[in-house]
Design a protein around this motif. Sequence first.
Motif, PDB file in Angstrom:
ATOM      1  N   THR A 121      -3.771  19.037  28.405  1.00  0.00           N
ATOM      2  CA  THR A 121      -2.611  19.309  27.557  1.00  0.00           C
ATOM      3  C   THR A 121      -2.701  20.733  27.040  1.00  0.00           C
ATOM      4  OG1 THR A 121      -3.639  18.616  25.474  1.00  0.00           O
ATOM      5  CG2 THR A 121      -2.657  16.884  26.860  1.00  0.00           C
ATOM      6  N   PRO A 167      -7.614  11.744  23.357  1.00  0.00           N
ATOM      7  CA  PRO A 167      -6.708  12.894  23.454  1.00  0.00           C
ATOM      8  C   PRO A 167      -6.870  13.903  22.324  1.00  0.00           C
ATOM      9  CG  PRO A 167      -5.500  10.908  22.834  1.00  0.00           C
ATOM     10  CD  PRO A 167      -6.875  10.469  23.237  1.00  0.00           C
ATOM     11  N   ASP A 194     -14.689  12.450  35.780  1.00  0.00           N
ATOM     12  CA  ASP A 194     -13.382  11.979  35.320  1.00  0.00           C
ATOM     13  C   ASP A 194     -13.191  12.230  33.818  1.00  0.00           C
ATOM     14  OD1 ASP A 194     -10.976  10.659  35.042  1.00  0.00           O
ATOM     15  OD2 ASP A 194     -11.838   8.653  35.241  1.00  0.00           O
ATOM     16  N   ASP A 215      -4.308  16.815  35.751  1.00  0.00           N
ATOM     17  CA  ASP A 215      -3.194  15.989  35.265  1.00  0.00           C
ATOM     18  C   ASP A 215      -3.414  15.495  33.836  1.00  0.00           C
ATOM     19  OD1 ASP A 215      -1.938  16.243  37.712  1.00  0.00           O
ATOM     20  OD2 ASP A 215      -2.787  14.384  38.505  1.00  0.00           O
ATOM     21  N   TYR A 216      -4.652  15.525  33.363  1.00  0.00           N
ATOM     22  CA  TYR A 216      -4.972  15.002  32.032  1.00  0.00           C
ATOM     23  C   TYR A 216      -5.172  16.106  30.999  1.00  0.00           C
ATOM     24  CZ  TYR A 216      -5.624  10.839  34.803  1.00  0.00           C
ATOM     25  OH  TYR A 216      -5.418   9.792  35.675  1.00  0.00           O
ATOM     26  N   SER A 235     -10.167  11.309  32.328  1.00  0.00           N
ATOM     27  CA  SER A 235      -8.957  10.558  31.977  1.00  0.00           C
ATOM     28  C   SER A 235      -9.140   9.670  30.750  1.00  0.00           C
ATOM     29  CB  SER A 235      -8.489   9.705  33.163  1.00  0.00           C
ATOM     30  OG  SER A 235      -9.467   8.731  33.503  1.00  0.00           O
ATOM     31  N   ASP A 236     -10.369   9.237  30.459  1.00  0.00           N
ATOM     32  CA  ASP A 236     -10.603   8.311  29.356  1.00  0.00           C
ATOM     33  C   ASP A 236     -10.991   9.000  28.053  1.00  0.00           C
ATOM     34  OD1 ASP A 236     -10.036   6.114  30.932  1.00  0.00           O
ATOM     35  OD2 ASP A 236     -12.127   5.843  31.551  1.00  0.00           O
ATOM     36  N   ASN A 244      -8.191  15.941  37.633  1.00  0.00           N
ATOM     37  CA  ASN A 244      -8.422  16.093  36.200  1.00  0.00           C
ATOM     38  C   ASN A 244      -7.359  16.972  35.538  1.00  0.00           C
ATOM     39  OD1 ASN A 244     -10.683  14.479  35.726  1.00  0.00           O
ATOM     40  ND2 ASN A 244     -12.121  16.116  36.217  1.00  0.00           N
TER      41      ASN A 244
END
Length: 214
Positions: A139, A111, A105, A136-137, A107-108, A134
């Motif tokens: 950029t 950024p 994961d 989706d997270y 997600s955490d 993953n």
Amino acid sequence: MDKTLRISEIFYSLQGEANTVGLPTVFVRLTGCPLRCVYCDTAYAFTGGEKKTLAEILAQVRQYDTRYVTVTGGEPLAQPRCNDLMTLLLEEDYSVSLETSGALDVSDIDPRVVKVMDLKTPASGELDRNRYDNIDYLTEQDQVKFVIANETDYQWSKTILEEHRLAAKCQVLFSPVMGQMQPAQLADQILADQLPVRFQIQLHKYLWNDAQGK
């Protein structure tokens, strides 16, 4: 007690991959990985290593005059304190990238960290470990890497690229497996299919014929 990580090695070299290729970089290689990719070139990092406190790791990174740090493995996210290390590096104004398999994961993750996520192709032997959520997270600063060994890998990578509209989300890297696919063959296919991807080779292997780049 200070937080610790098990470290395989910390070294200074040129970045061999991704969009900062060629830049002097400190690599912090964490020990351990839950995957066993057929073509893995860092199997020595699966076990062993040395426990270091976060303060000790930072002190070693500071010895080198560069703002670029890559946290890698193995699979660095297999150690829970990895995120703590990256946050501390960011607080010291380093540009931090994370090389991850995409099986764990993301997600955490802070950024500000540049995620370089390796989606496993069929020839890796670990296709079923991909966590497609993953994506989706990711950029526009992040990168998805496809390590391509043969025509099946290439066609699969094209399909994933299109199905998930990856080029609209982040940067996409296509890289040949050294000794299995000729770089010129992959480059020609990318051009023939007009794919919106960046072709890359592992610079360190061409310079020093090794996995580490040192």
